[in-house]
Scaffold this active site. Structure first.
Site, PDB file in Angstrom:
ATOM      1  N   SER A 159       1.574  -6.987   1.516  1.00 20.91           N
ATOM      2  CA  SER A 159       1.198  -7.794   0.377  1.00 20.91           C
ATOM      3  C   SER A 159       1.076  -9.221   0.886  1.00 20.91           C
ATOM      4  O   SER A 159       0.954  -9.448   2.095  1.00 20.91           O
ATOM      5  CB  SER A 159       2.230  -7.676  -0.744  1.00 20.91           C
ATOM      6  OG  SER A 159       1.748  -8.289  -1.926  1.00 20.91           O
ATOM      7  N   GLY A 217       4.387   9.353   5.929  1.00 24.54           N
ATOM      8  CA  GLY A 217       4.786   8.047   5.447  1.00 24.54           C
ATOM      9  C   GLY A 217       3.614   7.199   5.028  1.00 24.54           C
ATOM     10  O   GLY A 217       2.506   7.678   4.794  1.00 24.54           O
ATOM     11  N   HIS A 218       3.869   5.902   4.940  1.00 22.41           N
ATOM     12  CA  HIS A 218       2.832   4.920   4.615  1.00 22.41           C
ATOM     13  C   HIS A 218       3.405   3.542   4.894  1.00 22.41           C
ATOM     14  O   HIS A 218       4.620   3.332   4.881  1.00 22.41           O
ATOM     15  CB  HIS A 218       2.412   5.012   3.146  1.00 22.41           C
ATOM     16  CG  HIS A 218       0.968   4.679   2.917  1.00 22.41           C
ATOM     17  ND1 HIS A 218       0.475   3.387   3.010  1.00 22.41           N
ATOM     18  CD2 HIS A 218      -0.091   5.463   2.604  1.00 22.41           C
ATOM     19  CE1 HIS A 218      -0.831   3.399   2.766  1.00 22.41           C
ATOM     20  NE2 HIS A 218      -1.202   4.650   2.518  1.00 22.41           N
ATOM     21  N   ASP A 219       2.501   2.598   5.184  1.00 21.97           N
ATOM     22  CA  ASP A 219       2.883   1.197   5.341  1.00 21.97           C
ATOM     23  C   ASP A 219       2.324   0.400   4.174  1.00 21.97           C
ATOM     24  O   ASP A 219       1.450   0.873   3.442  1.00 21.97           O
ATOM     25  CB  ASP A 219       2.310   0.614   6.640  1.00 21.97           C
ATOM     26  CG  ASP A 219       2.824   1.328   7.869  1.00 21.97           C
ATOM     27  OD1 ASP A 219       3.860   2.004   7.777  1.00 21.97           O
ATOM     28  OD2 ASP A 219       2.172   1.209   8.925  1.00 21.97           O
ATOM     29  N   GLY A 220       2.796  -0.840   4.033  1.00 20.75           N
ATOM     30  CA  GLY A 220       2.271  -1.686   2.970  1.00 20.75           C
ATOM     31  C   GLY A 220       2.332  -3.154   3.328  1.00 20.75           C
ATOM     32  O   GLY A 220       3.322  -3.628   3.886  1.00 20.75           O
ATOM     33  N   SER A 279       0.796  -1.238   0.000  1.00 17.27           N
ATOM     34  CA  SER A 279       0.000   0.000   0.000  1.00 17.27           C
ATOM     35  C   SER A 279       0.821   1.276   0.000  1.00 17.27           C
ATOM     36  O   SER A 279       0.246   2.365  -0.145  1.00 17.27           O
ATOM     37  CB  SER A 279      -0.963  -0.001   1.189  1.00 17.27           C
ATOM     38  OG  SER A 279      -1.993  -0.940   0.976  1.00 17.27           O
TER      39      SER A 279
END
Length: 465
Positions: A307, A302-305, A60
């Site tokens: 999968s 920021g951002h996290d991701g 993400s």
């Protein structure tokens, strides 16, 4: 102080060992320098070592790229963020007609659309994948009126992806490559699985069904093409993620001086749109695509991701030009991220990330019946019950497509540990390496019985008391 390459390499190797992570990549921004290090293996099956140019699934974090494309179109006068989505996508439908007609582009960027958001659908590999996805979510239910509460919405970003296609007369992946990856000179960022083949690349790892303490290679590598704007299209190195972030630290200008965004639009994207209730999980507020937070008195974006078997994190302090991107090949590396973020930011800036509220000495909950009930969103339900000792437990049932691909273990009768914050608890899932904050709330009346449970960035609406 500034960190040396050797110090970062040593720390990353220590962290993957102590947190049992097969492999990881770390890129640290310090002023105008980016230091990239790697540790461990790309795959437990092959034993290939992680290199700094290897490609991971940032998940993400790719939503920031989608948001940037939307803002570029807005700057060109092709999109007004405050107009309804149906202005540009007249065929857009959700179950609630008021929401259908009033949800704005800004609502989608800030996850305040109010419609359920974790719908992962395989609509094929063709260029019409997003067009077909939009048709498939026409019956998506509403959990709140648009603009009233924050709840993370993957589906909203696929709608934005289709918006980019229609307004920009292109397909999403072409826009991503031609309008961002190429102008930014990102040599280790691609958009299709077949583009990954020439590069060293990581696979995901999930707990072994026969031994939950061990990992096996995930049987599925990535999500469907319709999930591309959610972040599924982007495959990149940690260093390239930081190079993308520099566009937003440098006022919309690339490394070679090309302007992609106006400085005031970049600044506007980092302005709070709505505050978060579970503010230690991600951050304290949300901008236009960005997580917004403070580590001490230092503003951080920021951002996290996530999968399938991969977990990534990116945080940067724009004013200090310091930050990092961590990419791992396990499905949950939150505790590793938290330890690394504290080490880096305390060492460089003398601040640490915000901490979870402290657990109370007893798990007995006063007026526990106030919380008992079923809280639901699309593809997931929480059953909150009162145990015999007066504590609360949660049983979680996940039915969305990503959960099915992950072969999730049972999540029954998980303890909710009350903390030093009203209506808040710590909850640890068997698929997570760290506790997460769960917050019960009523947006209409703080003193009334809760109507929502916020957990993992999502609002779950109370449907059964």
């Amino acid at each position: 102080m500034s960190f040396t390459h050797a110090e970062l390499e040593k720390k990353l190797a220590e962290l993957i060992e102590s947190h049992h992570v097969p492999g990881a990549q770390l890129a640290v921004l310090d002023g105008d320098s980016i230091i990239e290090v790697a540790a461990g293996v790309l795959s437990l099956r092959t034993g290939s070592p992680v290199t700094t140019d290897a490609l991971f699934l940032p998940g993400s974090i790719g939503k920031l790229y989608t948001a940037t494309l939307v803002m570029m179109l807005a700057e060109e006068g092709l999109i007004d963020l405050d107009k309804p989505v149906r202005t540009y996508l007249p065929d857009f439908e959700v179950r609630d007609q008021h929401a259908r007609d009033t949800v704005t582009v800004r609502d989608l960027l800030s996850h305040t659309s109010g419609f359920d958001g974790d719908v992962f659908l395989d609509t094929g590999r063709g260029d019409d994948a997003l067009e077909r996805y939009i048709k498939e979510i026409a019956d998506l239910p509403q959990i709140a009126s648009p603009g009233t509460i924050w709840s993370y919405s993957n589906s909203g970003f696929s709608v934005l992806g289709r918006l980019i296609e229609v307004v920009g007369d292109t397909v999403y992946e072409t826009a991503l490559r031609d309008r961002l990856l190429t102008p930014l000179g990102l040599q280790h960022s691609v958009v299709f699985p077949e583009d990954v083949i020439p590069h060293p690349n990581s696979v995901g790892h999930v707990p072994d069904p026969d031994d939950r303490e061990s990992y096996v290679v995930s049987p599925v590598w990535g999500l469907f093409r319709s999930c591309g704007p959610m972040g599924a299209s982007l495959v990149a190195s940690a260093g390239d993620v930081i190079r993308f972030a520099l566009l937003h630290l440098d006022g919309g200008v690339t490394a070679d001086g090309t302007r992609l965004l106006a400085a005031d639009r970049v600044a506007a994207a980092q302005e709070p749109q709505i505050r978060l209730v579970d503010d230690t999980v991600l951050g304290e507020a949300w901008g236009l695509g960005w997580i917004l937070d403070h580590f001490g008195d230092v503003a951080v974006i920021g951002h996290d991701g996530n999968s399938l078997g991969q977990n990534a994190f990116m945080r940067v302090a724009p004013e200090q030009r310091f930050g990092f991107c961590l990419q791992t090949n396990v499905e949950s590396a939150l505790s590793m991220y938290r330890e690394l973020a504290a080490w880096l930011f305390e060492g460089q800036l003398g601040v640490v990330p915000r901490q979870d509220p402290a657990p109370l000495p007893s798990r007995v909950v006063t007026d526990a019946s106030r919380y008992v009930g079923t809280y639901r969103r699309e593809g997931l339900a929480f059953e909150v019950d009162q145990a015999e000792d007066g504590s609360l437990t949660a049983t979680i049932k996940a039915s969305h497509a990503a959960a099915e691909m992950q072969d999730l273990p049972p999540m029954d009768d998980l303890p909710l540990a009350p903390v030093e914050r009203d209506q808040s608890f710590l909850l640890k899932l068997p698929i997570s390496d760290s506790d997460l904050l769960a917050v019960f709330f009523n947006p209409d009346d703080d003193s009334a019985a809760p109507t929502y449970l916020h957990f993992g960035g999502r609002a779950h609406k109370r449907v059964v008391v």
